[in-house]
Design an enzyme around this catalytic site. Sequence first.
Site, PDB file in Angstrom:
ATOM      1  N   SER A 238      -6.059   7.870   5.358  1.00 37.31           N
ATOM      2  CA  SER A 238      -6.083   8.185   3.924  1.00 37.31           C
ATOM      3  C   SER A 238      -7.134   9.236   3.597  1.00 37.31           C
ATOM      4  O   SER A 238      -6.985  10.013   2.651  1.00 37.31           O
ATOM      5  CB  SER A 238      -6.320   6.918   3.105  1.00 37.31           C
ATOM      6  OG  SER A 238      -7.477   6.249   3.542  1.00 37.31           O
TER       7      SER A 238
ATOM      8  N   LYS B  47      -3.298   5.972  15.512  1.00 41.24           N
ATOM      9  CA  LYS B  47      -4.310   6.702  14.751  1.00 41.24           C
ATOM     10  C   LYS B  47      -5.445   7.049  15.706  1.00 41.24           C
ATOM     11  O   LYS B  47      -6.133   6.155  16.206  1.00 41.24           O
ATOM     12  CB  LYS B  47      -4.845   5.855  13.597  1.00 41.24           C
ATOM     13  CG  LYS B  47      -3.820   5.538  12.522  1.00 41.24           C
ATOM     14  CD  LYS B  47      -4.398   4.589  11.478  1.00 41.24           C
ATOM     15  CE  LYS B  47      -3.455   4.384  10.308  1.00 41.24           C
ATOM     16  NZ  LYS B  47      -3.967   3.369   9.349  1.00 41.24           N
TER      17      LYS B  47
ATOM     18  N   ASP C 210      -0.375  -1.800  12.883  1.00 45.49           N
ATOM     19  CA  ASP C 210      -1.479  -0.855  12.655  1.00 45.49           C
ATOM     20  C   ASP C 210      -2.791  -1.600  12.830  1.00 45.49           C
ATOM     21  O   ASP C 210      -3.420  -1.534  13.882  1.00 45.49           O
ATOM     22  CB  ASP C 210      -1.353  -0.233  11.272  1.00 45.49           C
ATOM     23  CG  ASP C 210      -2.541   0.670  10.915  1.00 45.49           C
ATOM     24  OD1 ASP C 210      -3.309   1.034  11.829  1.00 45.49           O
ATOM     25  OD2 ASP C 210      -2.709   0.997   9.732  1.00 45.49           O
TER      26      ASP C 210
ATOM     27  N   GLU D 262       5.330  -1.889   8.162  1.00 46.46           N
ATOM     28  CA  GLU D 262       4.040  -1.817   8.851  1.00 46.46           C
ATOM     29  C   GLU D 262       3.098  -2.881   8.308  1.00 46.46           C
ATOM     30  O   GLU D 262       3.033  -3.104   7.100  1.00 46.46           O
ATOM     31  CB  GLU D 262       3.446  -0.427   8.641  1.00 46.46           C
ATOM     32  CG  GLU D 262       2.064  -0.206   9.226  1.00 46.46           C
ATOM     33  CD  GLU D 262       1.493   1.139   8.823  1.00 46.46           C
ATOM     34  OE1 GLU D 262       0.259   1.258   8.767  1.00 46.46           O
ATOM     35  OE2 GLU D 262       2.288   2.070   8.549  1.00 46.46           O
TER      36      GLU D 262
ATOM     37  N   LYS E  15       3.707   9.743  10.446  1.00 47.31           N
ATOM     38  CA  LYS E  15       3.348   9.270   9.109  1.00 47.31           C
ATOM     39  C   LYS E  15       2.169  10.114   8.645  1.00 47.31           C
ATOM     40  O   LYS E  15       1.073   9.996   9.184  1.00 47.31           O
ATOM     41  CB  LYS E  15       2.982   7.788   9.182  1.00 47.31           C
ATOM     42  CG  LYS E  15       2.537   7.179   7.877  1.00 47.31           C
ATOM     43  CD  LYS E  15       2.160   5.721   8.110  1.00 47.31           C
ATOM     44  CE  LYS E  15       1.443   5.169   6.901  1.00 47.31           C
ATOM     45  NZ  LYS E  15       0.960   3.803   7.135  1.00 47.31           N
TER      46      LYS E  15
ATOM     47  N   GLN F 175       0.791  -1.231   0.000  1.00 51.07           N
ATOM     48  CA  GLN F 175       0.000   0.000   0.000  1.00 51.07           C
ATOM     49  C   GLN F 175       0.825   1.283   0.000  1.00 51.07           C
ATOM     50  O   GLN F 175       0.435   2.274  -0.614  1.00 51.07           O
ATOM     51  CB  GLN F 175      -0.925  -0.012   1.218  1.00 51.07           C
ATOM     52  CG  GLN F 175      -1.962   1.088   1.230  1.00 51.07           C
ATOM     53  CD  GLN F 175      -3.116   0.742   2.147  1.00 51.07           C
ATOM     54  OE1 GLN F 175      -4.055   0.075   1.765  1.00 51.07           O
ATOM     55  NE2 GLN F 175      -3.029   1.188   3.381  1.00 51.07           N
TER      56      GLN F 175
ATOM     57  N   GLU G 277      -3.061   9.594  -0.630  1.00 51.20           N
ATOM     58  CA  GLU G 277      -2.171  10.233   0.336  1.00 51.20           C
ATOM     59  C   GLU G 277      -1.106  11.103  -0.325  1.00 51.20           C
ATOM     60  O   GLU G 277      -0.120  11.482   0.305  1.00 51.20           O
ATOM     61  CB  GLU G 277      -1.538   9.169   1.237  1.00 51.20           C
ATOM     62  CG  GLU G 277      -2.599   8.438   2.052  1.00 51.20           C
ATOM     63  CD  GLU G 277      -2.022   7.449   3.037  1.00 51.20           C
ATOM     64  OE1 GLU G 277      -0.786   7.269   3.043  1.00 51.20           O
ATOM     65  OE2 GLU G 277      -2.798   6.858   3.797  1.00 51.20           O
TER      66      GLU G 277
ATOM     67  N   ASP H 110       4.387   0.122   4.138  1.00 48.59           N
ATOM     68  CA  ASP H 110       3.128  -0.285   4.767  1.00 48.59           C
ATOM     69  C   ASP H 110       2.507  -1.305   3.833  1.00 48.59           C
ATOM     70  O   ASP H 110       2.005  -0.964   2.764  1.00 48.59           O
ATOM     71  CB  ASP H 110       2.186   0.901   4.967  1.00 48.59           C
ATOM     72  CG  ASP H 110       0.820   0.476   5.500  1.00 48.59           C
ATOM     73  OD1 ASP H 110       0.654  -0.719   5.854  1.00 48.59           O
ATOM     74  OD2 ASP H 110      -0.092   1.323   5.564  1.00 48.59           O
TER      75      ASP H 110
END
Length: 425
Positions: free
Chosen positions: A367, A337, A312, A285, A388, A163, A205, A242
């Site tokens: 995102s 997050k 994550d 990640e 990030k 990703q 992103e 990631d």
Amino acid sequence: MAAIADIIAREILDSRGNPTVEVDVTLESGAQGRAAVPSGASTGAHEAVELRDGDKSRYGGKGVLHAVSFVEGEIFEAIGGMDASEQLRIDETLIAVDGTPNKSRLGANAMLAVSLATAKAAANHQGVPLYRYLGGVYARTLPVPMMNIVNGGKHADNPIDIQEFMIQPVAAPTIADAVRVGAEIFAALKKELSAAGHNTNVGDEGGFAPGLKSAEEALSFITKACEKAGYRPGEDVTFALDCAATEFFKDGVYDLEGEGKKFDAAGMVRYLEDLAAKFPIVSIEDGLAEDDWEGWKLLTDTLGRKVQLVGDDLFVTNPDRLRHGIALGTANAILVKVNQIGTLSETLEAVETAHRAGYAAVMSHRSGETEDSTIADLAVATNCGQIKTGSLSRSDRTAKYNQLIRIEQDLDTSGRYAGRTILRG
């Protein structure tokens, strides 16, 4: 005078054109705080639930008017008049009013917007920046950015399975210099991709989303871009991935459709180990799926001494899942997050839990973002050393970098850029 006098909520748009919640909290002193919440594309199954209306006649069912009404109704009734500086008490009240284990009744989007806006109002009441209000006099570490310059997976319409491909300017002396280094490499990458006949459209992103055939090809382009910009991969700049592996984990198999490869957990670990041997990858990640604890243990035993392994979807900023992972010896870092857990207090608890166990913490965007730059302040407040927040394009991403530059200027000589201190091994 710091009592909560009014709360106003509204439905606004995020960077993908989807609705999200924004909240203004006003105190009796007149101090105000505003916060808007982000939303993810690749979401973990164990995340707190964001409340959507489900009315297909508005925004395809993604409206958040119910969440807005909860903010101005039940939530205001519960915390109106409370002292905004009592963050833990306010967040505990929000959790109690919701009454569910995953915040699915009021919605994590409603609760988080109120939680963050309250903290901002309290900071403004005291006349201090948010990072100083939350972190005190020891909040002084400027984080190393993970800059997502090539997008794949759910963040782009291309064949790349992984990703995010990121760079970290670890040798820069300041955050302002780190941003400059990232921007110069990003510009060089655009030229390299264009010269090779690839499109230079950007993904969710802000990174490029070219039709590359493999992770290795993406990393080769990034290596060349670093060199063209005058930087040494592995010395001046390191790489991070990631994988978002849960997204391509199907029926017990890691299916890299774009590359035509299928692996079991051991095979996926070998694949990542090979990439880390060929390129200066210092952080991976979600290299394995969110509930593949056995696979994560193998990955940690294989690469954990020299590579940062970030959970994550594995941890979803949940202190309980993090504690479970720590007990099993899986991963060595957590991605933080705020909307995965739904309140500021629980977010700070997750960071503290990680640091106590010797795990790193990486403050992160989603995102689907807004111009809200709260996570920049949180990164400095917690001294986590890493952030990030996307690429060097799209104002929803650069807003966070710009806020870090402001904070660095505000800190003056007391601030320090984390730089190479984040590296393992």
